[in-house]
Scaffold this motif. Structure first.
Motif, mmCIF file in Angstrom:
data_model
loop_
_atom_site.group_PDB
_atom_site.id
_atom_site.type_symbol
_atom_site.label_atom_id
_atom_site.label_comp_id
_atom_site.label_asym_id
_atom_site.label_seq_id
_atom_site.Cartn_x
_atom_site.Cartn_y
_atom_site.Cartn_z
ATOM 1 N N GLY A 99 0.812 -1.207 0.000
ATOM 2 C CA GLY A 99 0.000 0.000 0.000
ATOM 3 C C GLY A 99 0.853 1.267 0.000
ATOM 4 N N ALA A 100 0.196 2.359 -0.366
ATOM 5 C CA ALA A 100 0.865 3.658 -0.328
ATOM 6 C C ALA A 100 -0.151 4.679 0.173
ATOM 7 C CB ALA A 100 1.349 4.045 -1.708
ATOM 8 N N VAL A 101 0.341 5.789 0.704
ATOM 9 C CA VAL A 101 -0.583 6.814 1.176
ATOM 10 C C VAL A 101 -0.399 8.085 0.375
ATOM 11 C CG1 VAL A 101 -0.809 5.886 3.492
ATOM 12 C CG2 VAL A 101 0.996 7.535 3.025
ATOM 13 N N GLU A 102 -1.514 8.768 0.187
ATOM 14 C CA GLU A 102 -1.476 9.985 -0.597
ATOM 15 C C GLU A 102 -1.608 11.162 0.359
ATOM 16 O OE1 GLU A 102 -4.280 9.692 -3.814
ATOM 17 O OE2 GLU A 102 -4.349 11.898 -3.864
ATOM 18 N N LEU A 103 -0.654 12.081 0.293
ATOM 19 C CA LEU A 103 -0.652 13.217 1.208
ATOM 20 C C LEU A 103 -0.840 14.507 0.419
ATOM 21 C CD1 LEU A 103 2.510 12.159 3.280
ATOM 22 C CD2 LEU A 103 0.126 11.536 3.711
ATOM 23 N N ALA A 104 -1.596 15.417 1.006
ATOM 24 C CA ALA A 104 -1.780 16.723 0.356
ATOM 25 C C ALA A 104 -1.311 17.794 1.323
ATOM 26 C CB ALA A 104 -3.252 16.941 0.032
ATOM 27 N N SER A 105 -0.721 18.857 0.785
ATOM 28 C CA SER A 105 -0.305 19.944 1.671
ATOM 29 C C SER A 105 -0.922 21.252 1.210
ATOM 30 C CB SER A 105 1.219 20.062 1.696
ATOM 31 O OG SER A 105 1.645 20.729 0.532
ATOM 32 N N CYS A 106 -0.803 22.271 2.051
ATOM 33 C CA CYS A 106 -1.510 23.511 1.728
ATOM 34 C C CYS A 106 -0.951 24.232 0.511
ATOM 35 C CB CYS A 106 -1.601 24.441 2.925
ATOM 36 S SG CYS A 106 -0.455 24.152 4.209
ATOM 37 N N GLU A 107 0.339 24.007 0.215
ATOM 38 C CA GLU A 107 0.819 24.678 -1.005
ATOM 39 C C GLU A 107 0.226 24.036 -2.247
ATOM 40 O OE1 GLU A 107 4.541 23.169 0.039
ATOM 41 O OE2 GLU A 107 3.623 23.828 1.915
ATOM 42 N N GLY A 108 -0.567 23.005 -2.050
ATOM 43 C CA GLY A 108 -1.188 22.396 -3.215
ATOM 44 C C GLY A 108 -0.429 21.196 -3.725
ATOM 45 N N SER A 109 0.710 20.891 -3.087
ATOM 46 C CA SER A 109 1.463 19.734 -3.565
ATOM 47 C C SER A 109 0.813 18.445 -3.081
ATOM 48 C CB SER A 109 2.900 19.819 -3.069
ATOM 49 O OG SER A 109 2.931 19.547 -1.682
ATOM 50 N N ARG A 110 1.000 17.423 -3.860
ATOM 51 C CA ARG A 110 0.535 16.096 -3.464
ATOM 52 C C ARG A 110 1.707 15.149 -3.580
ATOM 53 N NH1 ARG A 110 -5.481 14.379 -3.580
ATOM 54 N NH2 ARG A 110 -6.379 16.435 -3.285
ATOM 55 N N ARG A 111 1.802 14.209 -2.661
ATOM 56 C CA ARG A 111 2.833 13.183 -2.840
ATOM 57 C C ARG A 111 2.271 11.845 -2.397
ATOM 58 N NH1 ARG A 111 7.118 13.208 2.065
ATOM 59 N NH2 ARG A 111 5.828 14.172 3.665
ATOM 60 N N THR A 112 2.836 10.818 -2.975
ATOM 61 C CA THR A 112 2.426 9.468 -2.603
ATOM 62 C C THR A 112 3.625 8.779 -1.969
ATOM 63 O OG1 THR A 112 0.878 9.422 -4.421
ATOM 64 C CG2 THR A 112 1.476 7.313 -3.474
ATOM 65 N N VAL A 113 3.412 8.298 -0.766
ATOM 66 C CA VAL A 113 4.516 7.659 -0.036
ATOM 67 C C VAL A 113 4.187 6.178 0.149
ATOM 68 C CG1 VAL A 113 5.859 7.674 2.111
ATOM 69 C CG2 VAL A 113 4.866 9.807 1.237
ATOM 70 N N GLY A 132 4.791 6.660 16.967
ATOM 71 C CA GLY A 132 4.116 7.954 16.922
ATOM 72 C C GLY A 132 4.698 8.909 15.894
ATOM 73 N N ARG A 133 5.651 8.447 15.079
ATOM 74 C CA ARG A 133 6.272 9.367 14.132
ATOM 75 C C ARG A 133 6.204 8.846 12.700
ATOM 76 N NH1 ARG A 133 11.657 10.591 14.860
ATOM 77 N NH2 ARG A 133 11.942 8.566 15.832
ATOM 78 N N THR A 134 5.886 9.774 11.784
ATOM 79 C CA THR A 134 5.809 9.422 10.368
ATOM 80 C C THR A 134 6.554 10.479 9.562
ATOM 81 O OG1 THR A 134 3.864 10.760 9.835
ATOM 82 C CG2 THR A 134 3.441 8.588 10.791
ATOM 83 N N VAL A 135 6.602 10.275 8.239
ATOM 84 C CA VAL A 135 7.282 11.270 7.389
ATOM 85 C C VAL A 135 6.370 12.465 7.087
ATOM 86 C CG1 VAL A 135 8.746 9.539 6.295
ATOM 87 C CG2 VAL A 135 6.536 10.122 5.251
ATOM 88 N N MET A 136 5.143 12.435 7.587
ATOM 89 C CA MET A 136 4.183 13.498 7.284
ATOM 90 C C MET A 136 4.599 14.809 7.949
ATOM 91 S SD MET A 136 0.153 12.617 7.224
ATOM 92 C CE MET A 136 0.158 12.566 8.913
ATOM 93 N N ARG A 137 4.394 15.909 7.209
ATOM 94 C CA ARG A 137 4.683 17.219 7.797
ATOM 95 C C ARG A 137 3.427 17.767 8.462
ATOM 96 N NH1 ARG A 137 6.617 18.217 2.523
ATOM 97 N NH2 ARG A 137 4.826 19.616 2.324
ATOM 98 N N GLU A 138 3.635 18.761 9.323
ATOM 99 C CA GLU A 138 2.509 19.336 10.081
ATOM 100 C C GLU A 138 1.420 19.914 9.186
ATOM 101 O OE1 GLU A 138 3.773 22.280 12.809
ATOM 102 O OE2 GLU A 138 3.777 20.913 14.507
ATOM 103 N N ASP A 139 1.833 20.410 8.007
ATOM 104 C CA ASP A 139 0.838 21.052 7.151
ATOM 105 C C ASP A 139 0.245 20.063 6.143
ATOM 106 O OD1 ASP A 139 3.069 20.673 5.601
ATOM 107 O OD2 ASP A 139 2.898 22.608 4.561
ATOM 108 N N GLU A 140 0.457 18.779 6.377
ATOM 109 C CA GLU A 140 -0.059 17.799 5.429
ATOM 110 C C GLU A 140 -1.286 17.064 5.975
ATOM 111 O OE1 GLU A 140 3.304 16.091 2.485
ATOM 112 O OE2 GLU A 140 3.644 15.701 4.605
ATOM 113 N N VAL A 141 -2.086 16.634 5.020
ATOM 114 C CA VAL A 141 -3.257 15.822 5.366
ATOM 115 C C VAL A 141 -3.137 14.528 4.589
ATOM 116 C CG1 VAL A 141 -5.778 15.679 5.237
ATOM 117 C CG2 VAL A 141 -4.676 17.894 5.559
ATOM 118 N N MET A 142 -3.474 13.425 5.254
ATOM 119 C CA MET A 142 -3.529 12.182 4.502
ATOM 120 C C MET A 142 -4.883 12.143 3.791
ATOM 121 S SD MET A 142 -3.278 8.200 5.690
ATOM 122 C CE MET A 142 -1.591 8.263 6.203
#
Ligand SMILES: Cc1cc2nc3c(=O)[nH]c(=O)nc-3n(C[C@H](O)[C@H](O)[C@H](O)COP(=O)(O)OP(=O)(O)OC[C@H]3O[C@@H](n4cnc5c(N)ncnc54)[C@H](O)[C@@H]3O)c2cc1C
Lengths: 301, 771
Positions: free
Chosen positions: A142-156, A166-176
Motif C-alpha cells: 500500500g501507499a498513502v497519498e498526502l496533500a499539503s496547503c501549497e497544493g502539492s501532493r505526494r504518494t509515499v 508515533g512518528r511518520t514522514v508526514m509534515r505538520e501542514d499535510e493531510v492524509m
C-alpha cells in the motif's frame, strides 16, 4: 503518572473547525498549523489529550470532508479515503475477497464502537507500532497519498511512511487523503493474525501475509509484523526464503524462525520480549498457512 | 447468558408463593432503562467539587507540602493537608453492626510526615469546578525525602528489612492445629509439596467511588455515598471528632462492591471538606483514582504439603500462607482467619497445621475482596488435590470423593457444621455437566478441571454480628420494609421484598423497601461476607412473621377458627381449608388499625456469638455456617502461542434455598467471569510499590467476548441458617473458579503453572521447560 488519566472528563477548551471540503481543511492548516491537530474518529487523539501527551489549541474535524471518505476502484487500484471508518472499510465491496488480510485486520479491532469511530487514516497517522491495519497494508504494498496547503501532493509507499513510535514522514501542514492498494494478482491469498491479551485489546503481536501461489509454489510474498519493533515492519528474511518454495511444515517452521531473528520487540506491561519474539514466528506461520490455503488454484480474481 | 438447572431437595416446603421464584427484581427496570439514580447522580446547588492529591512515591518522609499556590488559584475554596486535619487515625478493621471492638489498626487521614505507599492521600481540594480542582493539584509541590522501602512480604520478614510501621512487619497471623501432623506424614505413602502464588487484583466495580456531603439544618453531616457499609458513619464521626448521631450516611444502589467498598472510601474526605467550607461537596473518583484509592486482594504465597496413602486417604496437611498486607493493616487480621481455617477446603483432614501471616510492605494496602482469604486458599488446596491425585495415579474426582468432609465430621477448627454438606453433589453435577469434550487438533490441546470449595457465610462469629429490620403493613394493603442494608447489585433489596411478600401473603409489587440510611432505617450491618441475605433476610422474616401473627390472630377471631388455620396469599386472608371464608388483606389491616393492633415490628437477628479462636490451636467456631459448591471448566490451550480459551464454565452450588433463582444465577455467572479474570488475565502490577497498571487498558478484565456461556446448577438442600433454609452464594460463586481453570490448564498441557495469572507468556515458558 496516575493523575493524567484516560477516563477523566476533559474540559473542551479548544477551537473546533468542521470544514466540508479538502480545500477548506488545507486552508485552515495554512493559517496556523502550529497547535492544530486533525481530528478524525478521535479514538487515539482524545486519549492522548487526556494523557496530556498533546495539548492542541485547535482541532479540525475531517469527518465531513467528502474527498476523504469512502472507497473507489481506479485502474484496478483500491483507493480508500483516509477518513473512512474501520468498519466501513471491512465491509467495502470486494475488500474481503481481494484484500482478505486487510478486512481481517479491521475485524480484529478490539470493539465495535472503536471500529465505527476509528478511521484508517487515524490508525496510520497515529503510527503506533501496534496499529492493526499497518501490517496488512504493508503486505498489499500500500501507499498513502498526502496533500499539503501549497497544493502539492505526494504518494509515499507505506514501507517508508513510519519513522518511529508515533512518528511518520508526514509534515505538520499535510493531510492524509487516501490509502492506495494495488490490484491483487491471480492466485493471491492473504491472512492477518492478531494476538492480544483479551478479546478486546490492542495487539501484543500481529502479522499479515500476502502471497501469490503459482504452480504450487510461492511466486511472490510479502510479510509484515506489528508490535515487535519501533514501527510495523517487513519480515524480509522470511519473504526471501519463501520465494519459489512450497508451503509445508518445514518451510513454515523455517520462515517462523527467520521472523524470530528479524524482529526487535521490547518487554513492557503487555508482554515480554521473549514471548513476542516467539509468537511473531507463530503468527506469521499461521498467517502463511491460511494465505496459502486461500490462494489455492488462483480462483480469486 | 446462562443455562440453569435447579435441583431442589425433596423435603423443601413446596407451598411458597413468592420465595423460590425467579421474579423480576424490583431494581431491574430502572437499571435496564437507565433511570436508576446512583450516588453519583445527586447534585446540590452551590456544590463544590473535590479531588484527592496522592503521593507518587511509595516510601518517604514528607518534608514539605507547599499548598500556597493551589490555595491562591481563583476558584479554589479549600485545600486541606495533614496539618489541617485532626490527628485521628481512621480505623481500618471490623466495620459494621458488630459487638466487638476494633484493634487499633489505623491509617492517618492524610499523610502527616511519613508516606508508606504509592497513592497515599496527601491533600484534599475543594473548588468551584472539577477542572479547577485538577489544576490546583498540579500546583501543589510535595517535597519528599526518599526512604528505603520493602516491596515483597518475604523480604519484609527478614530482620534487616525496613520497618513499614508499628513494631514489626507481621501485622496479623492465625494458626490452626489439629491432630498429629508428624504422625500423619509418617504414615503417608506419598508426600506432595508445592508453592502456589496469587497476585494483587482489583475489584473493578463498574461504578468508581463517589459521594456528596452537606451539613443539614440540624448540623448533621449528611453523606450520600456509594458504599457497602453505611455503619461507617461511626468511623467518619471518630475521624472528624463528632458524636455518632451527628453523621448520617445515605447509601444508594451500588454499582458493584466486591469488598472494595467495604472500607471507608470518600466519606471522611467529604465530611472534612463540608465542615471546612460549610458548603455541599461532591467527590467522584475517576477509574484511575479508584485504582490507587482502594485496597486490593492480598497476594498469597501458599506452601502446601500433603501426605496421602496409596488408597487415596489423606493423612496430613501442612499449609503455610504469607500474604502481602501492604502498608496498612485494614482487614488483614480477618482475612488471615478465613485463609487459615479454610486451608483444608471441604475435605476431612484430621492432622493439620495451617499458618497464615500477613506482612506489611510498602505496596498498596490489601483488604476485603470477594472470597476474603478463603478464595486464595482454594487456589492452593484445589490445585494440590489434583496434584496429589496425580501422584498416586487416582482420578481427581474419585480422590476428592474419598476425602470429602461429610455431615457430622469436624471442620479444621473442630466444629460440626450445622447444615448439609453437599460438596459431592456439587462436584458431580458440575463435572458431569461438561458433557462431551469439544474436538481439537494440531497445537490446540483440551483440558478439564474441577474445584470444590467451602465458603463461610455470615461474618466471623467472634464479631457478634447483628441485623435489625422493620416491617409494617399499610391500610391499603401494601407493605413497607425498612432496612439499613445496602444493595450492591446482587438484589439484596429485592430479596427482602420477596421474603416480606411471602410471609404476608402479598405480591412483590405490593412491597416498598426503604433502605440504606444510617439515621432512619434500622441498622442492618454490612453488605459483605455473604451475610446480607442471611442476616438481614432473617431479621425481615422475623419482623414480618411477628406482624403476620398479630394479623392472623385478629383474622382468626373474625372467622372463628384457630390462628394456625389462617392463610394469607395474593392479598387475601382466608381459612386454609375453606378459602371461601376470606377477606381482603387491606380490610384486615384496617380492622387492626382501628383496634390499635400493632401493625409493624422492629426485629433484631443475632448471628451466633463466640469467643475468638484459641490463639494456639485455632480451634473454635469461625463462621455461623458454610456454603459448599464446585466449578468445572473445559478449555483449550494453544501450545504454540500459549493462549487459553475457556470453552465451558459450570458452577454448581448448594445455596440452601434460592430465594430468587434468577439472582442466584447472576451471582454464579458473575463469579465465573471474575474468577476467570483472576485465573487468566488480571494482575495489579507494582514495581517498587508504584502501580504499573493504572487503568483498564493495562489491567485486563474479561469482557463478554472472553467468556463462554456459563452454566448454573442451583442445588437446594434447604438446610441453611438463612431465611427459608437459604445459605449464601455471593462469595462462594467466585471461590472455586480460578483453581478449576488452573487444573484444566495443567490437564491440557501436562505441566502446572502454580502462579496466577496463567498468562500465555507463562504457558509458553512452562512448555519450553518441559521439553
Ligand atoms: C478502546 C480502544 C480500543 C482500540 N483498539 C484498537 C485496535 O484493536 N487496533 C488498533 O489498531 N487500534 C486500536 N485503537 C486505536 C485507534 O482506535 C485506532 O488507531 C484508530 O484507527 C484511530 O483512528 P481515529 O480516526 O480515531 O484517529 P484520531 O484519534 O482522530 O487521530 C489519530 C491521529 O492521526 C491524525 N490524523 C487522523 N486522520 C488524519 C488525516 N487524514 N491526515 C493527517 N492526520 C490525521 C490525528 O491528528 C491524530 O494525531 C483503540 C483505541 C481505543 C480507545
Amino acid at each position: 503518572m496516575y493523575q493524567t488519566t484516560n477516563t477523566r472528563i476533559i474540559v473542551p477548551e479548544f477551537d473546533v473547525r468542521q470544514p466540508t471540503s479538502l480545500e477548506a481543511v488545507l486552508r485552515e492548516l495554512e493559517h496556523n498549523a502550529k497547535g492544530t491537530r486533525l481530528l478524525a474518529g478521535g479514538t487515539d487523539l482524545l486519549v492522548q489529550i487526556k494523557l496530556e501527551r498533546t495539548q492542541p489549541a485547535r482541532l479540525i474535524d475531517i469527518t465531513r470532508v467528502p474527498e476523504l471518505m469512502g472507497m473507489a476502484v481506479k485502474d484496478g487500484m483500491l483507493i480508500v479515503g483516509a477518513a473512512t471508518s474501520i468498519r466501513t472499510l471491512a465491509n467495502g465491496v470486494g475488500v474481503r475477497e481481494r484484500y482478505t488480510a486487510l478486512a481481517e485486520s479491521c475485524d480484529a479491532f478490539s470493539t465495535v464502537p472503536v471500529m465505527i469511530m476509528g478511521t484508517i487514516g487515524g490508525n496510520l497517522c497515529n503510527a503506533s507500532p501496534a496499529a492493526d491495519t499497518a501490517p496488512a497494508l504493508f503486505a498489499f504494498d500500500g501507499a498513502v497519498e498526502l496533500a499539503s496547503c501549497e497544493g502539492s501532493r505526494r504518494t509515499v509507499p507505506l514501507d517508508e511512511f513510519f519513522v518511529g513510535p508515533g512518528r511518520t514522514v508526514m509534515r505538520e501542514d499535510e493531510v492524509m487523503v487516501a490509502v492506495r492498494l494495488p490490484k491483487t494478482a491471480a492466485g493471491t491469498g492473504s491472512a492477518f493474525v492478531k494476538i492480544g491479551r483479551v478479546a478486546a485489546d490492542i495487539s501484543k503481536v500481529s502479522a499479515a501475509v500476502k502471497l501469490v501461489r503459482k504452480d504450487d509454489r510461492v511466486s511472490e510474498c510479502r510479510i509484515a509484523v506489528g508490535a515487535v519493533a519501533a514501527t510495523p515492519m517487513r519480515a524480509y528474511t522470511a519473504e526471501q526464503y519463501l520465494a519459489g518454495r512450497r508451503i509445508d511444515a518445514k518451510t513454515l517452521a523455517d520462515a517462523a524462525r527467520a521472523v524470530e531473528e528479524d524482529v526487535k520487540p521490547i518487554t513492557d506491561v503487555r508482554s515480554t520480549k521473549e514471548y513476542r519474539t516467539h509468537v511473531a514466528g507463530v503468527a506469521v506461520k499461521d498467517a502463511l498457512g491460511a494465505a496459502w490455503q486461500r490462494a489455492r488454484g488462483g480462483e480469486r480474481q | 447468558m446462562s443455562t440453569t438447572v435447579k435441583i431442589p431437595a425433596t423435603h423443601l416446603e413446596t407451598g411458597s408463593r413468592q420465595v423460590g421464584r425467579p421474579l423480576e427484581r424490583i431494581d431491574a427496570k430502572g437499571k435496564a432503562v437507565g433511570s436508576t439514580r446512583y450516588a453519583g447522580d445527586y447534585v446540590m446547588p452551590d456544590m463544590l467539587h473535590a479531588k484527592v492529591l496522592r503521593s507518587t512515591v511509595a516510601s518517604a518522609n514528607l518534608r514539605r507540602l507547599d499548598v500556597t499556590k493551589a490555595r491562591a488559584l481563583p476558584g479554589v475554596v479549600c485545600v486541606l493537608t495533614g496539618a489541617d486535619v485532626p490527628k485521628h487515625m481512621v480505623s481500618t478493621d471490623i466495620p459494621g453492626q458488630t459487638g466487638s471492638w476494633g484493634q487499633n489498626t489505623g491509617q492517618p487521614i492524610l499523610v502527616h510526615d511519613r508516606v508508606r505507599y504509592f497513592g497515599e492521600p496527601l491533600a484534599l481540594i475543594a473548588s468551584e469546578s472539577r477542572d479547577i480542582a485538577e489544576r490546583a493539584m498540579t500546583l501543589i509541590e510535595p517535597e519528599y525525602e526518599p526512604l528505603p522501602g520493602v516491596f515483597d512480604p518475604i523480604e519484609a520478614l527478614k530482620p534487616e528489612a525496613p520497618l513499614v510501621q508499628g513494631v514489626g512487619n507481621v501485622v496479623a497471623s492465625q494458626m490452626v492445629r489439629k491432630g498429629d501432623v508428624k504422625h500423619g506424614f509418617e504414615t503417608a505413602d506419598v508426600i506432595v509439596e508445592r508453592v502456589y502464588r496469587t497476585q494483587f487484583i482489583e475489584h473493578a466495580f463498574l461504578e468508581p467511588e463517589v459521594g456528596l456531603s452537606w451539613i443539614d439544618e440540624n448540623d448533621v453531616i449528611n453523606i450520600h455515598v456509594s458504599t457497602q457499609v453505611i455503619e461507617h458513619f461511626r468511623v467518619v464521626a471518630d475521624a472528624v471528632g463528632l458524636p455518632y448521631n451527628r453523621v448520617r450516611i445515605r447509601g444508594a444502589l451500588v454499582g458493584g462492591g466486591f469488598g472494595g467498598k467495604e472500607d471507608v472510601t470518600v466519606e471522611i474526605y467529604l465530611a472534612l471538606l463540608a465542615l471546612a467550607t460549610r458548603r455541599p461537596v461532591r467527590l467522584e473518583y475517576t477509574r484511575e483514582d479508584s485504582f490507587v484509592g482502594h485496597g486490593k486482594r492480598h497476594p498469597f504465597v501458599m506452601t502446601y504439603r500433603t501426605g496421602v496413602k496409596n488408597d487415596g486417604t489423606i493423612t496430613a496437611l501442612e499449609a503455610k500462607f504469607i500474604a502481602d498486607a501492604g502498608a496498612y493493616v485494614f482487614l488483614s487480621p480477618s482475612v488471615m482467619v478465613y485463609a487459615a481455617t479454610a486451608a483444608p477446603g471441604p475435605y476431612k483432614i484430621d492432622n493439620l497445621i495451617a499458618d497464615a501471616k500477613a506482612v506489611a510492605t510498602n505496596n498498596m494496602y490489601t483488604s476485603a475482596f470477594r472470597g476474603f482469604g478463603a478464595a486464595q486458599a482454594c487456589v492452593a488446596y484445589e490445585q494440590q488435590m489434583d496434584e496429589v491425585a496425580k501422584a498416586i495415579g487416582m482420578d481427581p474426582v474419585k480422590f476428592r470423593r474419598k476425602n470429602y468432609m461429610r455431615a457430622g465430621d469436624r471442620t479444621a477448627t473442630g466444629v460440626v457444621v450445622p447444615s448439609a454438606i453437599w460438596t459431592e453433589q456439587c462436584v458431580d453435577q458440575a463435572w458431569t455437566a461438561l458433557g462431551e469434550p469439544v474436538e481439537v487438533s494440531g497445537p490446540i490441546k483440551i483440558g478439564r478441571g474441577v474445584a470444590a470449595c467451602l465458603q463461610g457465610y455470615g461474618r466471623l462469629t467472634s464479631l457478634h454480628d447483628t441485623s435489625e429490620g422493620w416491617v409494617g403493613v399499610e391500610r391499603d394493603g401494601t407493605v413497607t420494609v425498612r432496612s439499613g442494608v445496602t444493595d450492591i447489585g446482587a438484589g439484596q433489596v429485592s430479596a427482602l421484598a420477596q421474603i416480606a411478600a411471602e410471609v404476608l401473603g402479598v405480591t412483590l409489587q405490593d412491597v416498598a423497601v426503604y433502605n440504606s440510611d444510617s439515621a432512619v432505617t434500622p441498622l442492618a450491618g454490612t453488605t459483605t461476607a455473604t451475610r446480607a441475605l442471611y442476616m438481614t433476610g432473617n431479621a425481615i422474616r422475623q419482623a414480618a412473621e411477628a406482624v403476620r401473627r398479630r394479623l392472623a390472630q385478629r383474622a382468626a377471631k373474625a372467622f372463628n377458627v384457630p390462628p394456625d388455620d389462617i392463610d394469607m396469599a395474593f392479598s387475601k386472608v382466608f381459612v386454609a381449608d375453606d378459602p371461601a371464608q376470606s377477606m381482603a388483606f387491606r380490610d384486615l389491616v384496617r380492622i387492626c388499625a382501628a383496634e390499635g393492633i400493632h401493625c409493624s415490628e422492629l426485629a433484631m437477628f443475632c448471628a451466633p456469638f463466640t469467643e475468638k479462636l484459641n490463639p494456639e490451636t485455632g480451634q473454635g467456631q469461625v463462621h455461623p455456617d458454610f456454603s459448599y459448591g464446585a466449578h468445572a471448566i473445559e478449555l483449550t490451550v494453544d501450545t504454540e502461542t500459549g493462549e487459553i480459551t475457556v470453552i465451558k464454565s459450570v458452577g454448581a452450588h448448594d445455596v440452601g434455598r434460592a430465594i430468587n433463582p434468577a439472582a442466584v444465577e447472576g451471582q454464579i455467572e458473575g463469579g465465573a467471569v471474575q474468577g476467570q479474570g483472576y485465573a487468566l488475565s488480571e494482575e495489579m502490577i507494582y514495581k517498587e510499590g508504584r502501580l504499573m497498571t493504572p487503568s483498564l487498558s493495562e489491567y485486563l478484565i474479561p469482557t463478554a467476548m472472553d467468556v463462554p456461556q456459563v452454566k448454573c446448577i442451583i442445588l437446594e438442600s434447604g438446610s441453611g441458617l438463612g431465611p427459608f433454609g437459604a445459605k449464601g452464594i455471593g462469595e462462594a460463586a467466585l471461590t472455586p473458579v480460578a483453581a478449576a481453570i488452573a487444573n484444566a490448564v495443567a490437564d491440557a498441557i501436562g505441566v502446572r503453572i502454580a502462579e496466577l495469572p496463567i498468562t500465555p507468556e507463562k504457558v509458553v515458558n512452562a512448555l519450553r521447560e518441559k521439553e
